[in-house]
Design an enzyme around this catalytic site. Structure first.
Site, short mmCIF file in Angstrom:
data_model
loop_
_atom_site.label_atom_id
_atom_site.label_comp_id
_atom_site.label_asym_id
_atom_site.label_seq_id
_atom_site.Cartn_x
_atom_site.Cartn_y
_atom_site.Cartn_z
CG HIS A 155 -134.75 77.87 -55.41
ND1 HIS A 155 -134.59 76.95 -56.43
CD2 HIS A 155 -133.50 78.25 -55.05
CE1 HIS A 155 -133.29 76.77 -56.66
NE2 HIS A 155 -132.61 77.54 -55.83
N GLY A 191 -134.85 64.01 -58.04
CA GLY A 191 -135.68 64.83 -58.93
C GLY A 191 -135.12 66.20 -59.25
CG ASP A 210 -144.24 71.58 -54.45
OD1 ASP A 210 -143.92 71.15 -53.32
OD2 ASP A 210 -143.85 71.04 -55.51
CB SER A 220 -131.66 68.96 -64.07
OG SER A 220 -131.77 70.34 -63.76
CG ASN A 232 -139.53 71.00 -55.63
OD1 ASN A 232 -138.75 71.33 -56.53
ND2 ASN A 232 -139.87 69.74 -55.40
CE1 TYR A 260 -142.96 82.02 -59.16
CE2 TYR A 260 -143.01 84.23 -60.10
CZ TYR A 260 -142.33 83.04 -59.85
OH TYR A 260 -141.05 82.88 -60.31
#
Ligand code: OAD
Length: 234
Positions: free
Chosen positions: A104, A175, A89, A177, A87, A53
Site C-alpha cells: 500500500h 495483525g 510505516d 483484519s 503498512n 500524511y
C-alpha cells in the site's frame, strides 16, 4: 533455506504506538476514509490529504519497531523471509528485515500526482523533508503526493507478492483484519501443503480456502515469541 512469507497489517505496529484503521479508536473513525485515502478525496482537497500524511510522518519519527518486528527480522538467520506488508510505516525496515514488499505504498516517499507509479518521480524523503506543502512539485510539474495506494487504485506490487506467496514453505498472517483486497486474497495463492499461522489478539474471519490455520491469539510481540519457539524448536 525454507521460505517464510509474512503478511502483516496495522496490528503489527500497534505495540509501537501506531493506530490501526478499523475498530474503536481506529484511524478511520477519526478521519473519513473517503476524504484521506481515495483519489477523489485528494482531488477535492489535496491540502487536507497532504496534511493527514504529514501527520503520519511526524508520528513515524516518534515510534520504534517493537519486539514483533525484531523477531521477524531475526528469523532471517534460519529462513528466507519475505515480508509483504500493508503498512506504510518503515518499522519492518528499521527492525532489520531485508526483503519487504509494501503493498500500500510508503510514508517516507512521495510521487507525482500525474503518474504516481512512474519510478522517475518516486522520491525518498529525508526526515527534514517530511512536511510536504502545497506547491512542492515533482519534476513533471505536478504536486508531490504521498506515495500511498488509495482505495480504488490499482495495487502494482500485488504480482510480486503473489509470486512470493506461491513459493512460501511457511505462511504467516499477523495483525491484519483481512478486510482489504487484494491483500486478503493472497492466502489463495499459498500451496495447500504450506503450514499457515495467524497471530492476532482478536478473532479474524478468514476465508481459509481449505487451509488449516494455526491461530495464535496474542499481540504481535508475544505471538512472535511463541511462533519463533515453534519454528526453531527442531
Ligand atoms: P485493520 O485496522 O483493519 O486491522 C488491524 C488488525 O490488527 C485487527 O485484526 C486487530 O485485531 C489486530 N491487532 C490489534 N492490536 C494488535 C496487536 N497488538 N498485535 C497484533 N494484532 C493486533 O488493519 P489492516 O488489516 O492492516 O489501507 O488494514 C488493511 C488496510 O486497510 C490498510 O493497509 C489501510 C486500511 O484502510 C489503506 O490505507 C489503503
Amino acid at each position: 533455506m525454507k521460505k517464510l512469507v509474512v503478511l502483516s497489517g496495522a496490528g503489527m505496529s500497534a505495540e509501537s504506538g501506531v493506530s490501526t484503521f478499523r475498530g474503536a479508536g481506529g484511524l478511520w473513525d477519526k478521519y473519513p476514509v473517503e476524504q484521506v485515502a481515495t483519489p477523489e478525496g485528494y482531488a477535492a482537497d489535496p491540502g487536507l490529504v497532504i496534511n493527514f500524511y504529514n501527520e503520519r510522518r511526524r508520528q513515524l519519527l516518534k515510534v520504534e519497531p517493537n519486539r514483533g518486528h525484531e523477531l521477524i527480522a531475526e528469523l532471517e538467520k534460519e529462513f528466507d523471509v519475505t515480508v509483504v506488508t500493508q503498512n506504510i510505516d518503515n518499522l519492518h525496515e528499521r527492525a532489520g528485515s531485508s526483503k519487504i514488499i509494501h503493498l500500500h505504498g510508503e510514508l517516507t516517499k512521495v510521487c507525482s500526482s500525474f503518474s504516481p507509479y512512474d519510478p522517475r518521480y518516486i522520491r525518498e524523503l529525508d526526515p527534514e523533508e517530511y512536511e510536504i506543502k502545497l506547491g512542492n512539485l515533482a519534476p513533471d510539474g505536478s504536486q508531490y503526493r504521498p506515495y500511498i495506494v488509495w482505495f480504488g487504485e490499482a495495487v502494482p506490487k500485488i504480482e510480486e507478492a503473489i509470486r512470493s506467496v506461491e513459493q512460501a514453505d511457511i505462511f504467516l498472517i499477523i495483525g491484519t483484519s483481512m478486510n482489504v483486497y487484494p491483500a486478503a486474497g493472497l492466502l489463495n495463492y499459498v500451496s495447500s501443503r504450506t503450514p499457515v499461522y495467524l497471530i492476532d489478539p482478536n478473532e479474524v474471519s478468514v476465508n481459509s480456502n481449505g487451509h488449516k490455520i494455526h491461530v495464535i491469539r496474542k499481540v504481535a510481540s508475544e505471538g512472535m515469541e511463541e511462533l519463533t519457539t515453534l519454528l526453531t524448536a527442531k
